[in-house]
Design a protein around this motif. Structure first.
Motif, PDB file in Angstrom:
ATOM      1  N   ALA A  35      -8.107   3.225   3.799  1.00  0.00           N
ATOM      2  CA  ALA A  35      -6.771   2.897   4.318  1.00  0.00           C
ATOM      3  C   ALA A  35      -6.889   2.272   5.702  1.00  0.00           C
ATOM      4  CB  ALA A  35      -5.920   4.171   4.401  1.00  0.00           C
ATOM      5  N   HIS A  36      -5.856   1.489   6.031  1.00  0.00           N
ATOM      6  CA  HIS A  36      -5.717   1.009   7.408  1.00  0.00           C
ATOM      7  C   HIS A  36      -5.088   2.157   8.198  1.00  0.00           C
ATOM      8  CE1 HIS A  36      -5.125  -1.657  10.764  1.00  0.00           C
ATOM      9  NE2 HIS A  36      -3.833  -1.393  10.802  1.00  0.00           N
ATOM     10  N   THR A  37      -5.648   2.485   9.364  1.00  0.00           N
ATOM     11  CA  THR A  37      -5.180   3.670  10.102  1.00  0.00           C
ATOM     12  C   THR A  37      -4.565   3.247  11.435  1.00  0.00           C
ATOM     13  OG1 THR A  37      -7.437   3.886  10.992  1.00  0.00           O
ATOM     14  CG2 THR A  37      -6.865   5.246   9.062  1.00  0.00           C
ATOM     15  N   GLU A  75       4.797   3.454  -2.425  1.00  0.00           N
ATOM     16  CA  GLU A  75       4.833   4.926  -2.319  1.00  0.00           C
ATOM     17  C   GLU A  75       4.927   5.321  -0.846  1.00  0.00           C
ATOM     18  OE1 GLU A  75       1.348   5.697  -5.452  1.00  0.00           O
ATOM     19  OE2 GLU A  75       1.958   7.530  -4.391  1.00  0.00           O
ATOM     20  N   PHE A  76       5.633   6.447  -0.582  1.00  0.00           N
ATOM     21  CA  PHE A  76       5.861   6.865   0.812  1.00  0.00           C
ATOM     22  C   PHE A  76       5.848   8.389   0.892  1.00  0.00           C
ATOM     23  CE2 PHE A  76       7.785   6.219   5.033  1.00  0.00           C
ATOM     24  CZ  PHE A  76       8.299   7.476   5.294  1.00  0.00           C
ATOM     25  N   LEU A  77       5.158   8.942   1.875  1.00  0.00           N
ATOM     26  CA  LEU A  77       5.237  10.382   2.133  1.00  0.00           C
ATOM     27  C   LEU A  77       5.149  10.613   3.645  1.00  0.00           C
ATOM     28  CD1 LEU A  77       5.423  13.257   0.919  1.00  0.00           C
ATOM     29  CD2 LEU A  77       2.917  13.358   1.054  1.00  0.00           C
ATOM     30  N   PRO A 106       0.833  -1.205   0.000  1.00  0.00           N
ATOM     31  CA  PRO A 106       0.000   0.000   0.000  1.00  0.00           C
ATOM     32  C   PRO A 106       0.867   1.255   0.000  1.00  0.00           C
ATOM     33  CG  PRO A 106      -0.006  -0.993   2.182  1.00  0.00           C
ATOM     34  CD  PRO A 106       0.716  -1.948   1.283  1.00  0.00           C
ATOM     35  N   ALA A 107       0.300   2.324  -0.573  1.00  0.00           N
ATOM     36  CA  ALA A 107       0.949   3.643  -0.447  1.00  0.00           C
ATOM     37  C   ALA A 107       0.860   4.044   1.021  1.00  0.00           C
ATOM     38  CB  ALA A 107       0.242   4.660  -1.336  1.00  0.00           C
ATOM     39  N   LEU A 108       1.971   4.552   1.536  1.00  0.00           N
ATOM     40  CA  LEU A 108       2.087   4.831   2.973  1.00  0.00           C
ATOM     41  C   LEU A 108       2.177   6.342   3.206  1.00  0.00           C
ATOM     42  CD1 LEU A 108       2.684   4.017   5.908  1.00  0.00           C
ATOM     43  CD2 LEU A 108       4.978   3.338   5.183  1.00  0.00           C
ATOM     44  N   VAL A 109       1.291   6.867   4.062  1.00  0.00           N
ATOM     45  CA  VAL A 109       1.370   8.282   4.466  1.00  0.00           C
ATOM     46  C   VAL A 109       1.538   8.313   5.976  1.00  0.00           C
ATOM     47  CG1 VAL A 109       0.173  10.508   4.627  1.00  0.00           C
ATOM     48  CG2 VAL A 109      -0.039   9.127   2.551  1.00  0.00           C
ATOM     49  N   ILE A 110       2.549   9.037   6.421  1.00  0.00           N
ATOM     50  CA  ILE A 110       2.815   9.178   7.847  1.00  0.00           C
ATOM     51  C   ILE A 110       2.669  10.640   8.235  1.00  0.00           C
ATOM     52  CG2 ILE A 110       4.589   8.961   9.649  1.00  0.00           C
ATOM     53  CD1 ILE A 110       5.730   6.630   8.087  1.00  0.00           C
ATOM     54  N   LEU A 111       1.995  10.900   9.351  1.00  0.00           N
ATOM     55  CA  LEU A 111       1.862  12.253   9.895  1.00  0.00           C
ATOM     56  C   LEU A 111       2.556  12.286  11.257  1.00  0.00           C
ATOM     57  CD1 LEU A 111       0.518  15.149   9.954  1.00  0.00           C
ATOM     58  CD2 LEU A 111      -1.364  14.046  11.217  1.00  0.00           C
ATOM     59  N   THR A 112       3.444  13.275  11.451  1.00  0.00           N
ATOM     60  CA  THR A 112       4.051  13.386  12.775  1.00  0.00           C
ATOM     61  C   THR A 112       3.715  14.742  13.400  1.00  0.00           C
ATOM     62  OG1 THR A 112       6.155  14.258  11.896  1.00  0.00           O
ATOM     63  CG2 THR A 112       5.980  11.865  12.223  1.00  0.00           C
ATOM     64  N   GLY A 113       3.787  14.758  14.718  1.00  0.00           N
ATOM     65  CA  GLY A 113       3.581  15.974  15.497  1.00  0.00           C
ATOM     66  C   GLY A 113       4.679  16.086  16.550  1.00  0.00           C
ATOM     67  N   ARG A 146      -5.524  10.509  -0.837  1.00  0.00           N
ATOM     68  CA  ARG A 146      -6.502   9.832  -1.714  1.00  0.00           C
ATOM     69  C   ARG A 146      -5.970   8.481  -2.178  1.00  0.00           C
ATOM     70  NH1 ARG A 146      -7.733  14.926  -3.562  1.00  0.00           N
ATOM     71  NH2 ARG A 146      -6.196  14.824  -5.238  1.00  0.00           N
ATOM     72  N   ARG A 147      -4.629   8.364  -2.288  1.00  0.00           N
ATOM     73  CA  ARG A 147      -4.024   7.127  -2.811  1.00  0.00           C
ATOM     74  C   ARG A 147      -3.615   6.166  -1.698  1.00  0.00           C
ATOM     75  NH1 ARG A 147      -0.882  10.718  -5.770  1.00  0.00           N
ATOM     76  NH2 ARG A 147       0.926  10.208  -4.483  1.00  0.00           N
ATOM     77  N   CYS A 148      -3.631   6.643  -0.445  1.00  0.00           N
ATOM     78  CA  CYS A 148      -2.962   5.838   0.575  1.00  0.00           C
ATOM     79  C   CYS A 148      -3.778   4.628   1.021  1.00  0.00           C
ATOM     80  CB  CYS A 148      -2.542   6.711   1.751  1.00  0.00           C
ATOM     81  SG  CYS A 148      -3.644   6.803   3.132  1.00  0.00           S
ATOM     82  N   GLY A 149      -3.028   3.545   1.327  1.00  0.00           N
ATOM     83  CA  GLY A 149      -3.646   2.324   1.845  1.00  0.00           C
ATOM     84  C   GLY A 149      -3.279   2.107   3.306  1.00  0.00           C
ATOM     85  N   LEU A 150      -2.276   2.900   3.768  1.00  0.00           N
ATOM     86  CA  LEU A 150      -1.835   2.762   5.164  1.00  0.00           C
ATOM     87  C   LEU A 150      -1.483   4.169   5.664  1.00  0.00           C
ATOM     88  CD1 LEU A 150      -0.949   1.173   7.660  1.00  0.00           C
ATOM     89  CD2 LEU A 150       1.228   0.689   6.493  1.00  0.00           C
ATOM     90  N   PHE A 151      -2.196   4.627   6.715  1.00  0.00           N
ATOM     91  CA  PHE A 151      -1.981   5.968   7.297  1.00  0.00           C
ATOM     92  C   PHE A 151      -1.555   5.799   8.744  1.00  0.00           C
ATOM     93  CE2 PHE A 151      -2.352  10.422   7.877  1.00  0.00           C
ATOM     94  CZ  PHE A 151      -2.931  10.647   9.114  1.00  0.00           C
ATOM     95  N   VAL A 152      -0.391   6.386   9.087  1.00  0.00           N
ATOM     96  CA  VAL A 152       0.150   6.247  10.441  1.00  0.00           C
ATOM     97  C   VAL A 152       0.339   7.635  11.047  1.00  0.00           C
ATOM     98  CG1 VAL A 152       1.993   5.243  11.851  1.00  0.00           C
ATOM     99  CG2 VAL A 152       1.393   4.183   9.659  1.00  0.00           C
ATOM    100  N   SER A 153      -0.315   7.891  12.174  1.00  0.00           N
ATOM    101  CA  SER A 153      -0.215   9.181  12.865  1.00  0.00           C
ATOM    102  C   SER A 153       0.648   8.993  14.103  1.00  0.00           C
ATOM    103  CB  SER A 153      -1.614   9.663  13.264  1.00  0.00           C
ATOM    104  OG  SER A 153      -1.531  10.856  14.014  1.00  0.00           O
ATOM    105  N   ILE A 154       1.668   9.840  14.265  1.00  0.00           N
ATOM    106  CA  ILE A 154       2.657   9.655  15.326  1.00  0.00           C
ATOM    107  C   ILE A 154       2.865  10.962  16.103  1.00  0.00           C
ATOM    108  CG2 ILE A 154       5.049   9.018  15.857  1.00  0.00           C
ATOM    109  CD1 ILE A 154       5.146   7.554  13.142  1.00  0.00           C
ATOM    110  N   GLY A 155       2.700  10.913  17.420  1.00  0.00           N
ATOM    111  CA  GLY A 155       3.099  12.025  18.287  1.00  0.00           C
ATOM    112  C   GLY A 155       2.318  13.297  18.098  1.00  0.00           C
ATOM    113  N   THR A 156       1.007  13.161  17.797  1.00  0.00           N
ATOM    114  CA  THR A 156       0.190  14.368  17.673  1.00  0.00           C
ATOM    115  C   THR A 156      -1.105  14.189  18.459  1.00  0.00           C
ATOM    116  OG1 THR A 156      -0.915  15.890  16.134  1.00  0.00           O
ATOM    117  CG2 THR A 156      -0.811  13.577  15.476  1.00  0.00           C
TER     118      THR A 156
END
Ligand code: BV8
Length: 243
Positions: free
Chosen positions: A203-205, A92-94, A10-17, A174-184
């Motif tokens: 996506a799996h969250t 894919e990774f962002l 899956p396309a991976l999107v990571i959000l950090t805080g 819109r493209r992501c299959g895996l969303f990871v939120s860290i430290g927010t």
């Protein structure tokens, strides 16, 4: 976590805080010892505050800039694990960060968006030029581009201002299959709404945090503990599933 197809990751999107930089020695915002416990948003983190008292706002960011450039502030194992994940993820990774520190870059992250700007950059409101700037800023600081004075500001996004690269972030969500939120804490929008966008993309969250965030119920998988411990462990488990 659902089955992962290593041949079609899956396309991976990571959000950090701010939580991911806490163990590196930088304060968070809303913890009991956080920045907003000492100073009001309305006084230092809005365009109106800057128009009203620019030197007060410059002093707030000058102190944080000196802190960031001070001895002993360095990426922690959480930052380094995300740089490794970027290197080894086969899809894919962002990495989108709300943080204005440069610890992700110093750990080696490159596929990175600073949606709230960068503490080590300054922007001229006269010519829009953006330059790296590690020292103090003041109304007297001349713009390296147009040489004008009085128009220099920290290159950060204040409340009421549009975050940077929102189209790029929206496209990735819109493209992501895996969303990871860290430290927010999930208090500030539009970042706090990314998990809903990821869910719309089916996506799996995943939430990795010290404690449940405001949006914790929206995450199908949740791990709690200090980022320097739970992020490397999560990255190792995730990469093992792609082999
Ligand atoms: C926008 C500046 C629209 C840089 C920041 C009225 C008018 C206008 C807008 C609004 C409004 N009312 C509401 C809004 C929206 C507003 C908003 O969301 N307000 C909130 C307070 C309700 N948002 C905005 O204004 C945004 N812009 O909406 O524009 C627009 C539309 C069209 C045209 C123009 C504009 C702009 C938001 C960006 C504001 N700037 N900072 C700076 O000084 O840093 S936001 C500020 O909060 C920081 O940037 C920070 O990144 C962000 C989020 O905070 P967190 O990173 O989550 O940090 P926090 O302390 O909260 O949480 C830390 C977490 O870590 C905790 O959960 C803790 O448990 C955990 N933790 C602690 N230690 C560890 C740990 N985790 C792991 N390990 C550890 N060791």
């Amino acid at each position: 976590m659902p089955e992962l197809d290593a041949s079609n990751p899956p396309a991976l999107v990571i959000l950090t805080g701010a939580g991911i930089s806490k163990e590196s020695g930088l304060d968070t915002f809303r913890d009991a010892d956080g920045i907003w416990a000492r100073v009001r948003i309305e006084d230092v983190a809005t365009p109106e505050a800057f128009a009203r008292d620019p030197e007060r706002v410059h002093a707030f960011y000058n102190a944080r800039r000196r802190g960031l450039c001070g001895a002993g502030i360095a990426p922690n194992p959480g930052h380094r694990a995300l740089a490794r994940l970027e290197q080894d993820w086969p899809g894919e990774f962002l990495l989108v960060t709300q943080n204005i520190d440069d610890l992700h870059e110093r750990a080696g992250s490159a596929k990175l968006v600073h949606m709230h700007g960068e503490l080590l950059k300054a922007r001229c409101e006269r010519c829009d030029a953006v330059h790296r700037h590690e020292g103090d800023l003041s109304a007297a600081t001349a713009c390296p581009g147009c040489a004008g004075r009085g128009g220099i500001r920290p290159h950060v996004v204040w409340f009421g201002e549009m975050p940077f690269e929102m189209e790029r972030i929206d496209a990735a969500l819109r493209r992501c299959g895996l969303f990871v939120s860290i430290g927010t804490s999930g208090n500030v929008y539009p970042a706090a709404g990314f998990v809903q966008q990821a869910l719309l993309s089916r996506a799996h969250t995943v939430e990795l945090n010290l404690e449940p965030s405001e949006g914790a119920s929206l995450f199908r998988e949740r791990h709690y503990g200090p980022a320097s411990e739970i992020v490397p462990a999560f990255v190792e488990r995730l990469l093992r599933r792609t082999r």
